[in-house]
Design an enzyme around this catalytic site. Sequence first.
Site, PDB file in Angstrom:
ATOM      1  N   TYR A 198       1.015  -1.192   0.110  1.00 51.91           N
ATOM      2  CA  TYR A 198       0.036   0.014  -0.049  1.00 51.91           C
ATOM      3  C   TYR A 198       1.071   1.315   0.134  1.00 51.91           C
ATOM      4  CZ  TYR A 198      -3.700  -3.070   1.540  1.00 51.91           C
ATOM      5  OH  TYR A 198      -4.826  -3.935   1.901  1.00 51.91           O
ATOM      6  N   PHE A 241     -13.239  -5.086   1.334  1.00 47.72           N
ATOM      7  CA  PHE A 241     -14.277  -4.117   0.660  1.00 47.72           C
ATOM      8  C   PHE A 241     -15.730  -4.418   0.860  1.00 47.72           C
ATOM      9  CE2 PHE A 241     -11.766  -3.770  -3.442  1.00 47.72           C
ATOM     10  CZ  PHE A 241     -11.110  -2.821  -2.901  1.00 47.72           C
ATOM     11  N   LEU A 266     -17.656  -2.453   2.430  1.00 49.05           N
ATOM     12  CA  LEU A 266     -18.892  -1.427   1.792  1.00 49.05           C
ATOM     13  C   LEU A 266     -18.593  -1.306   0.452  1.00 49.05           C
ATOM     14  CD1 LEU A 266     -18.204   0.999   4.980  1.00 49.05           C
ATOM     15  CD2 LEU A 266     -19.887  -0.700   4.687  1.00 49.05           C
ATOM     16  N   GLY A 280     -15.790  -1.167  -1.587  1.00 49.23           N
ATOM     17  CA  GLY A 280     -14.544  -0.852  -1.908  1.00 49.23           C
ATOM     18  C   GLY A 280     -14.591   0.240  -2.854  1.00 49.23           C
ATOM     19  N   PHE A 281     -14.283   0.300  -4.267  1.00 49.87           N
ATOM     20  CA  PHE A 281     -14.192   1.495  -5.124  1.00 49.87           C
ATOM     21  C   PHE A 281     -15.441   1.621  -5.688  1.00 49.87           C
ATOM     22  CE2 PHE A 281      -9.483  -0.242  -5.195  1.00 49.87           C
ATOM     23  CZ  PHE A 281      -8.938   0.688  -4.765  1.00 49.87           C
ATOM     24  N   LEU A 336     -21.315   0.222  -1.819  1.00 50.51           N
ATOM     25  CA  LEU A 336     -22.855  -0.050  -1.917  1.00 50.51           C
ATOM     26  C   LEU A 336     -23.889   0.708  -2.254  1.00 50.51           C
ATOM     27  CD1 LEU A 336     -22.525  -2.886   0.906  1.00 50.51           C
ATOM     28  CD2 LEU A 336     -22.032  -3.295  -1.504  1.00 50.51           C
TER      29      LEU A 336
END
Length: 279
Positions: free
Chosen positions: A53, A203, A205, A207-208, A211
């Site tokens: 990261y 992820f 929620l 991720g990119f 939801l």
Amino acid sequence: MLGDRAVNRLGYGAMQLAGKGVFGPPRDRAEAAAVLREVVESGVNHIDTSDFYGPHVTNEIIREALHPYRDDLVIVTKVGARRGVDASWIPAFTKEELTQAVHDNLRNLGLDGIDVVNLRAMFSVHGPAEGSIEESLTVLADLKHQGLIRHIGLSNVTTRQVEEGRRITDIVCVQNMYNLANRSDDAMIDRLAAEGTAYVPFFPLGGFSPLQSSTLSDVAARLGATPMQVALAWLLKRAPNILLIPGTSSRVHLRENLAAAEVDLPAGAMAELDGMVPA
């Protein structure tokens, strides 16, 4: 539990502390450090990170903000990839690459040994794909024998790879993509729960692609919560072995995520969410 370490079910994922696309430094390094300090001050004792990261960025900020670490803090990292100069994600599965990655994590985190190292399978960048992990996992098992790693987990893997991994070393957790809209690991979660192995959805929620669902929004409105809090609460209720690592670079968002632990989903709301059509 993560191996022999007790962790709260709501942890923290450090990925968003790096720059855009999980590459380069954050826009506000001081705020990133402040988020981490509030993480541990809030009682979170499970932080998920990786030296790819940034690369190196999140681990360096974690060390700067939190070292020396609290005794109860469990830091989990992952290896198996490296970053290209164009921010691409490149498989890094050789013995030399994996060994270097573990030493990089140790150095940048300021640790003598890492609580948990997940081997991320990179047969496909976009999701689990079949392929043998024996050679790579054997490298990590040797590093564990040397005392540099305490426990080993797997990430982005199939059920067959989990079974293969268990023939090589103890697997304390599986970290795959899973959330309300992506439930391909339902059977794996249930099996791991029966075996007492942690499942850590990344992820959680979206991720990119956050939801979005009218059902989720309706349930949240009735409960006086945000849709993302309800999505996290659903995961906590989905199975007892699920540990969450939602990430954020905002202290306000962090507080919202942690408040999800207080959201009580009644049976009717749970049934509505269960009935959402997964992607």
